[in-house]
Structures are given as C-alpha cells and as structure tokens.
Write a protein that holds these residues in place. Structure first.
Motif, short mmCIF file in Angstrom:
data_model
loop_
_atom_site.label_atom_id
_atom_site.label_comp_id
_atom_site.label_asym_id
_atom_site.label_seq_id
_atom_site.Cartn_x
_atom_site.Cartn_y
_atom_site.Cartn_z
N ARG A 157 0.82 -1.21 0.00
CA ARG A 157 0.00 0.00 0.00
C ARG A 157 0.86 1.27 0.00
N LYS A 158 2.18 1.05 -0.19
CA LYS A 158 3.13 2.17 -0.19
C LYS A 158 3.07 2.96 1.13
N GLU A 159 2.97 2.22 2.21
CA GLU A 159 2.95 2.78 3.55
C GLU A 159 4.18 2.32 4.33
N PRO A 160 4.66 3.11 5.28
CA PRO A 160 5.82 2.68 6.08
C PRO A 160 5.49 1.45 6.90
N VAL A 161 6.46 0.54 6.98
CA VAL A 161 6.27 -0.68 7.76
C VAL A 161 6.56 -0.38 9.23
N PRO A 162 5.62 -0.64 10.12
CA PRO A 162 5.86 -0.40 11.55
C PRO A 162 7.09 -1.16 12.05
N GLU A 163 7.82 -0.55 12.93
CA GLU A 163 9.02 -1.20 13.47
C GLU A 163 8.67 -2.34 14.42
N THR A 164 7.54 -2.23 15.08
CA THR A 164 7.13 -3.24 16.06
C THR A 164 6.20 -4.26 15.42
N LYS A 165 6.54 -5.53 15.58
CA LYS A 165 5.66 -6.60 15.12
C LYS A 165 4.86 -7.13 16.31
N PRO A 166 3.56 -7.26 16.15
CA PRO A 166 2.74 -7.75 17.29
C PRO A 166 3.12 -9.18 17.69
N TRP A 167 2.96 -9.44 18.95
CA TRP A 167 3.09 -10.79 19.48
C TRP A 167 1.84 -11.55 19.07
N ILE A 168 2.02 -12.71 18.48
CA ILE A 168 0.89 -13.49 17.98
C ILE A 168 0.81 -14.81 18.74
N ARG A 169 -0.34 -15.06 19.35
CA ARG A 169 -0.58 -16.29 20.12
C ARG A 169 -1.89 -16.90 19.62
N LEU A 170 -1.79 -18.03 18.93
CA LEU A 170 -2.96 -18.63 18.30
C LEU A 170 -3.19 -20.05 18.80
N THR A 171 -4.43 -20.40 18.91
CA THR A 171 -4.79 -21.76 19.29
C THR A 171 -5.12 -22.57 18.04
N ALA A 172 -4.36 -23.62 17.81
CA ALA A 172 -4.55 -24.47 16.64
C ALA A 172 -5.85 -25.26 16.75
N PRO A 173 -6.34 -25.81 15.63
CA PRO A 173 -7.52 -26.67 15.70
C PRO A 173 -7.37 -27.82 16.70
N SER A 174 -6.15 -28.31 16.88
CA SER A 174 -5.89 -29.40 17.82
C SER A 174 -5.83 -28.93 19.27
N GLY A 175 -5.76 -27.61 19.48
CA GLY A 175 -5.62 -27.07 20.82
C GLY A 175 -4.19 -26.64 21.14
N GLU A 176 -3.26 -26.99 20.28
CA GLU A 176 -1.87 -26.58 20.48
C GLU A 176 -1.74 -25.06 20.38
N LEU A 177 -0.80 -24.50 21.12
CA LEU A 177 -0.57 -23.06 21.10
C LEU A 177 0.58 -22.74 20.15
N TRP A 178 0.33 -21.81 19.22
CA TRP A 178 1.36 -21.34 18.29
C TRP A 178 1.69 -19.89 18.61
N GLU A 179 2.99 -19.56 18.63
CA GLU A 179 3.40 -18.20 18.94
C GLU A 179 4.45 -17.70 17.96
N TRP A 180 4.36 -16.41 17.66
CA TRP A 180 5.35 -15.75 16.81
C TRP A 180 5.69 -14.37 17.40
N ASN A 181 6.90 -13.93 17.14
CA ASN A 181 7.40 -12.61 17.54
C ASN A 181 7.59 -12.52 19.06
N GLU A 182 8.18 -11.40 19.48
CA GLU A 182 8.52 -11.22 20.88
C GLU A 182 7.27 -10.95 21.73
N PRO A 183 7.22 -11.55 22.93
CA PRO A 183 6.08 -11.28 23.82
C PRO A 183 5.92 -9.79 24.09
#
Length: 266
Positions: free
Chosen positions: A178-204
């Motif tokens: 979109r020709k917009e500046p990329v934020p320096e901070t990436k959100p912490w992502i915590r997702l619950t898988a269909p199996s119930g397993e927890l998936w995480e990305w990026n810094e807390p």
C-alpha cells in the motif's frame, strides 16, 4: 518430501468431497465473494493449478500463458472471463472432475520437488515450498466462500499453520503493498490451533498482541472475514491497523470484506 504438497492435496480433497454430490445448478449459485459462482471459484482454482503445473515442468508455457493473460486484461477482458474462455466454458461436475485430477497431479509433482527450487510466477519468483503453500492458502481461502454458501462447517486441521505462517511473514508486505511505512514493532501473535496446540510468533508484548483461534487469524489475513466478525483479541495500534487490512496474498492492495458480509449460511 514437501509436506505442504500433501496438505494441499488434503484441503483440495476436502473441498471436492463437499461438492461431489452437488448438481450443476447448485454449482452455478452465487457465493458471497464478488458475485462469483461456485463454478467461478473452481474454475479459478483449476486455472491457477494448471499454471502451477507449468511452473514446475514447463516454464516457457507458463510465461506464454501469463503473457497472453496480461494482453487480454490490457484489452479489457477480466481474469475471470479469460479463465472461462481458456477452459472452454467447463463447468459443473465436469469441471469438478478436471479440477481434482489436476490437484492430485500438482500434489504428486510438488511432493518430491526441491523445497528451495525457484519457480516463476505472475509476481516475484518463489521457492517450491512457498509456491505450494500459496496454492494451499488459495484453495483454503476460496474454499471458504463455497463452505459458506452451502451452509457447511469445514473440519479444520493443523496444517493451516502454513497459512498462519504466511500471514505472519507478510506483515511487512501488507504495508509495502500500500506504499505505507512498515511499523518497526511486530505484534506478538498467540494462536490456538484446531488441535488445541498453542502457536506463537514474535517477541512477547503486552502493548502489541493478537490472540485467539488460528482459524480466525487465517480468515483475516486471507480476507475471508472482516476482523470485526471473528473472535480475535487485538491489542495495540499496530496490531489493530494490520488486522484491518492484512493481506497474505500477492497482487494489488485489496480491502477485506465489509463487516457482516461473509458468513456461513443457515
């Protein structure tokens, strides 16, 4: 062996099983996605699966196909109209049969491929692993409008982690596209898988985070649902802005569906 090839096969088989008993008249009904019919959805998936096969085994044929498609679009023909013409109007159960046969062939071809092999596409070159992951994502995403219009609930599997990962990896792309500046901070992502397993990305982070079902996150990044219509907890201005326009697929900037416009019927 590329496990994503088997994931693509499994998702394609699931969609095929849903449609196996439908009539040609049912295949012609409109979905909630841009007025596309179920036939249009399967034509679209079939056309680009055929192109995926070319990318792996006949690059010159792929480049010629995309050059012809580009010329047609510049002349005013839509991609959907071009696809219908290329497939000679194939629809209904005949289309469904041709599509699933190509799905199986593409899965067979990609399974033993070198994951790092570079393949041509309409946009930037991709690795074979990224390529077949994109086919999985598109099948899953476009399949959503089919499940929705038929009032069917899809059985989800943990291989949607591939799609979630694609969403995470395209955080910057959403803004660059979109020709917009990329934020320096990436959100912490915590997702619950269909199996119930927890998936995480990026810094807390307590300031920037996204939490909830992995299916909901995938729906938002693939733009099959508006963020307002899913059960995700979004905290922080960066996370909020990203989820309002996330786009994990290539092409020009697309806005997500308006709130309340994409849902399972019935």
């Amino acid at each position: 062996m590329l496990e994503q090839a088997e994931d693509f096969r499994a998702e394609s088989r699931g969609l095929h099983a849903l449609l196996a008993g439908t009539s040609d008249a049912q295949m012609a009904q409109e979905t909630q996605f841009k007025g596309w019919t179920i036939d249009t959805v399967i034509q679209h998936l079939h056309f680009f699966n055929l192109a995926a096969e070319m990318a792996l085994v006949d690059e010159p044929a792929l480049l010629a196909l995309f050059a012809d498609l580009k010329a047609a679009r510049e002349a005013g023909e839509t991609t959907i109209a071009y696809t219908d013409r290329y497939l000679e109007g194939l629809k209904g159960q005949a289309l469904l049969k041709a599509w699933i046969e190509t799905c199986e062939k593409v899965a067979d071809l990609f399974a033993p491929a070198d994951p790092k092999a570079r393949l041509k596409w309409a946009g930037p070159d991709m690795s074979a692993r990224s390529f077949i992951t994109a086919r999985l994502m598109e099948t899953w995403a476009h399949g959503q409008e089919v499940y929705d219009v038929l009032g069917a609930e899809r059985t989800e599997h943990d291989y949607i982690r591939n799609i979630a990962m694609l969403g995470v990896n395209t955080f910057g792309w959403t803004f660059v596209n979109r020709k917009e500046p990329v934020p320096e901070t990436k959100p912490w992502i915590r997702l619950t898988a269909p199996s119930g397993e927890l998936w995480e990305w990026n810094e807390p982070s307590d300031a920037e985070r996204i939490e909830g079902p992995a299916v909901a996150f995938c729906q938002v990044v693939a733009q099959t649902r508006n963020i307002a219509d899913v059960d995700l907890a979004v905290t922080g201005p960066v996370a909020t802005e990203w989820m309002a326009k996330a786009q994990c697929f290539a092409g020009p900037p697309n806005d997500p569906p308006a709130p309340g416009t994409r849902f399972r019927v019935g």
